[in-house]
Design an enzyme around this catalytic site. Sequence first.
Site, PDB file in Angstrom:
ATOM      1  N   HIS A  33       0.858  -1.260   0.006  1.00 17.17           N
ATOM      2  CA  HIS A  33      -0.153   0.080  -0.145  1.00 17.17           C
ATOM      3  C   HIS A  33       0.889   1.382  -0.086  1.00 17.17           C
ATOM      4  O   HIS A  33       0.658   2.279  -0.760  1.00 17.17           O
ATOM      5  CB  HIS A  33      -1.099   0.117   1.290  1.00 17.17           C
ATOM      6  CG  HIS A  33      -1.893  -1.029   1.407  1.00 17.17           C
ATOM      7  ND1 HIS A  33      -1.896  -1.932   2.252  1.00 17.17           N
ATOM      8  CD2 HIS A  33      -3.080  -1.144   0.644  1.00 17.17           C
ATOM      9  CE1 HIS A  33      -2.915  -2.788   2.087  1.00 17.17           C
ATOM     10  NE2 HIS A  33      -3.688  -2.364   1.141  1.00 17.17           N
ATOM     11  N   ASP A 148      -4.380  -7.319  -7.615  1.00 17.04           N
ATOM     12  CA  ASP A 148      -5.680  -7.683  -7.976  1.00 17.04           C
ATOM     13  C   ASP A 148      -5.919  -7.165  -9.444  1.00 17.04           C
ATOM     14  O   ASP A 148      -6.790  -6.034  -9.875  1.00 17.04           O
ATOM     15  CB  ASP A 148      -6.761  -6.590  -7.088  1.00 17.04           C
ATOM     16  CG  ASP A 148      -6.362  -7.036  -5.486  1.00 17.04           C
ATOM     17  OD1 ASP A 148      -6.695  -8.175  -5.100  1.00 17.04           O
ATOM     18  OD2 ASP A 148      -5.927  -6.528  -5.030  1.00 17.04           O
TER      19      ASP A 148
HETATM   20  O1  PAF Z   1      -8.391  -3.575  -3.416  1.00 17.67           O
HETATM   21  C1  PAF Z   1      -9.000  -3.363  -2.216  1.00 17.67           C
HETATM   22  O2  PAF Z   1      -8.313  -2.778  -1.336  1.00 17.67           O
HETATM   23  C2  PAF Z   1     -10.314  -2.860  -2.477  1.00 17.67           C
HETATM   24  O3  PAF Z   1     -10.894  -3.842  -3.305  1.00 17.67           O
HETATM   25  C3  PAF Z   1     -10.738  -1.542  -2.877  1.00 17.67           C
HETATM   26  C4  PAF Z   1     -10.240  -1.237  -4.161  1.00 17.67           C
HETATM   27  C5  PAF Z   1     -10.258  -0.470  -1.615  1.00 17.67           C
HETATM   28  C6  PAF Z   1     -12.468  -1.215  -2.760  1.00 17.67           C
HETATM   29  O4  PAF Z   1     -13.079  -1.560  -1.602  1.00 17.67           O
END
Ligand code: PAF
Length: 280
Positions: A33, A148
Amino acid sequence: MKVVHTVEQLRDQLRGQTRVAFVPTMGNLHAGHLSLMRTARQHGDPVVASIFVNRLQFGPNEDFEKYPRTLDNDIAKLEQARDVYVLFAPDERELYPEPQTFRVQPPADLGDILEGEYRPGFFQGVSTVVLKLFSCVQPRVAVFGKKDYQQLMIVRAMCRQFQLPVDVLAHETVRAEDGLALSSRNHYLSAPHRVQAAALYAQLQHVRNQLLQGVSDVAALERQAAQTLESTGWQVDYIAVRRQRDLLKPQAQEITSGEPLVVLAAAKLGQTRLIDNLEV
Ligand code: PAF
């Protein structure tokens, strides 16, 4: 860093800003992140991050209740990294003040395959909350991780079809030293499973290497990779070789003609479901 919990406070903070770079998250932040946020900083100013565990994207038997909520810790990490100017951390009443009956339904050919097949409603929930967050934050740029992969493609397709003025940037997957893709769900792994978890990426690499060496029997490659994992206790949902552009199965001649491919996988170790992918 300003921490705001309401849409009104968020809009106050962002009034007049036209170059906002946005990173949506569900919190329990890790180095992956933080890397998205560093990238966001290179593409816009100010950087806004959000933390919201979105009930709509969890199935009835999934981990919504036990999903790690670590806001104080997350704030400390963001303060230390100094890339984010505003953190938007709404609660459910703020983001869903009434039942969210308007939903974004991704097209079946993209949304009902792979993850969508195993997690019905997942991409509807993701698309709905992302549209909503985009509407609150009004970013010019948003950064999503390639881990993802299908989510990234769906968000891009949504922006294109709704003509949202947001550039969606793809960020490379950040991995631990043994190759395991960083994910908040890795914390669920027991110590032995954590060691074993690196095998998922190893299988993706194996499939990629075979494709690069000209092996074109995709079905056999997928089957062998799944069997190898299952023989050591994994429960495999899928290992699939797909075209990067639309996630459809490649035609036989595309496999050898240089069509960009991606190998995607989802598998469980004990109760922990992991996903990963590797571009070819
Ligand atoms: O990838 C994620 O953490 C979630 O799917 C997101 C994009 C924040 C949506 O809730």
